[in-house]
Enzyme design. Sequence first.
Site, PDB file in Angstrom:
ATOM      1  N   LYS A   1      -3.749  -6.310  13.089  1.00 28.05           N
ATOM      2  CA  LYS A   1      -4.910  -7.901  12.599  1.00 28.05           C
ATOM      3  C   LYS A   1      -4.418  -9.054  12.999  1.00 28.05           C
ATOM      4  O   LYS A   1      -5.197  -9.353  13.238  1.00 28.05           O
ATOM      5  CB  LYS A   1      -3.658  -8.050  11.162  1.00 28.05           C
ATOM      6  CG  LYS A   1      -3.677  -6.213  10.353  1.00 28.05           C
ATOM      7  CD  LYS A   1      -3.366  -6.572   8.973  1.00 28.05           C
ATOM      8  CE  LYS A   1      -3.183  -5.720   7.860  1.00 28.05           C
ATOM      9  NZ  LYS A   1      -1.655  -5.293   6.888  1.00 28.05           N
TER      10      LYS A   1
ATOM     11  N   GLN B   1       2.296  -8.612   3.331  1.00 26.16           N
ATOM     12  CA  GLN B   1       2.179  -7.759   4.223  1.00 26.16           C
ATOM     13  C   GLN B   1       3.138  -6.948   2.918  1.00 26.16           C
ATOM     14  O   GLN B   1       5.132  -7.375   2.736  1.00 26.16           O
ATOM     15  CB  GLN B   1       2.805  -7.781   5.629  1.00 26.16           C
ATOM     16  CG  GLN B   1       3.212  -6.295   5.862  1.00 26.16           C
ATOM     17  CD  GLN B   1       1.429  -5.402   6.382  1.00 26.16           C
ATOM     18  OE1 GLN B   1       0.907  -6.318   6.662  1.00 26.16           O
ATOM     19  NE2 GLN B   1       1.526  -3.858   6.474  1.00 26.16           N
TER      20      GLN B   1
ATOM     21  N   ASP C   1      -6.772  -8.612  -0.231  1.00 29.65           N
ATOM     22  CA  ASP C   1      -5.916  -6.743   0.122  1.00 29.65           C
ATOM     23  C   ASP C   1      -7.014  -6.655  -1.964  1.00 29.65           C
ATOM     24  O   ASP C   1      -6.887  -5.507  -2.141  1.00 29.65           O
ATOM     25  CB  ASP C   1      -4.741  -6.800  -0.505  1.00 29.65           C
ATOM     26  CG  ASP C   1      -4.163  -6.948   1.017  1.00 29.65           C
ATOM     27  OD1 ASP C   1      -4.038  -5.918   1.813  1.00 29.65           O
ATOM     28  OD2 ASP C   1      -3.171  -7.462   0.924  1.00 29.65           O
TER      29      ASP C   1
HETATM   30  N1  GUN Z   1       0.700  -1.824   3.740  1.00 30.77           N
HETATM   31  C1  GUN Z   1       0.290  -0.882   3.772  1.00 30.77           C
HETATM   32  N2  GUN Z   1      -0.782  -1.065   3.717  1.00 30.77           N
HETATM   33  C2  GUN Z   1      -0.926  -2.307   3.290  1.00 30.77           C
HETATM   34  C3  GUN Z   1      -2.562  -2.847   2.626  1.00 30.77           C
HETATM   35  O1  GUN Z   1      -3.135  -2.617   2.642  1.00 30.77           O
HETATM   36  N3  GUN Z   1      -2.046  -4.575   2.363  1.00 30.77           N
HETATM   37  C4  GUN Z   1      -0.601  -5.013   2.162  1.00 30.77           C
HETATM   38  N4  GUN Z   1      -0.693  -6.723   2.252  1.00 30.77           N
HETATM   39  N5  GUN Z   1       0.176  -4.379   2.972  1.00 30.77           N
HETATM   40  C5  GUN Z   1       0.598  -3.120   3.170  1.00 30.77           C
END
Ligand code: GUN
Length: 282
Positions: free
Chosen positions: A49, A93, A116
């Site tokens: 990311k 995360q 998200d």
């Molecule tokens: N862990 C796995 N996929 C995601 C996601 O799309 N967002 C977040 N915050 N954590 C994750």
Amino acid sequence: MTVILDGKLLAEKITAKIRAEILKNSLKPKLAVIKVGDNPASLIYVRNKQKKALELGIESVVIELPSNVSEENLLEQIYILNEDTEINAILVQLPLPEHINKQRVIEAIEPIKDVDGFTSYNFGRLALGYQPYSFPCTPKGIIRLLDEYNISLEGKKAVVIGRSNIVGKPLSILMQRRNATVIMAHSKTVNLKEHTLSADIVVSAAGHPYLITEDMINKGCIIVDVGINRIDNKLIGDIDFNTVKEKASYITPVPGGIGPMTIAMLMENTLELYKLQKSFEL
Ligand code: GUN
């Protein structure tokens, strides 16, 4: 003939547009990622990311907290980011360590910075058919990829395997919004094959390698693989790709399918939140 749904290619197209828009208009979107502990998968996701954000001219800050951080300390970090006018998007995360109340943490994020779309404000709006500030990245990326290949969901029977808040639940809602008939399957579903065999679309977000085999799907089925499983240091999905591919009309690969789309949608959401917040300042 089977068509490979090339998420990598579409993600590159989308992110190139984002980069151009940021550059052309000297935009300054900023994403904050909170990572707790050292879950190896999270480490890779967060790094990817960060790398993509840097490429696109999105400033990103990663706040790394130890796995034994207290819930109060984590919440405090979120309050600081909520108040910081330079931060447009906040992502915590997942997964979080057991001792932390995930729900409390997610709910602490200001909905307008919830990149998200996981807060009850945004998720509730999604479920009600209203516009949330952000749509969850993976489901949004799946729909965008199907759209790119002009795959209509209307009247189709979709079987979504996995009922997580991150993928299965929001995806099932988005698919219903597109007039699909959605079956939510999960670990307690009895006779999964009975459902998948009659499906027009199968989406697997279960995290079980080789869960879907060729005998479980109908000829011409559309297959979306959200699984990310590491076996012998190789990345594979939930679908037994080589055999299922022969029967599918469309199929996403792993890697190069939904993974890059998720990151592209995160970048898009960050830019959208930035623009929205700027518009409020006018
Ligand atoms: N862990 C796995 N996929 C995601 C996601 O799309 N967002 C977040 N915050 N954590 C994750």
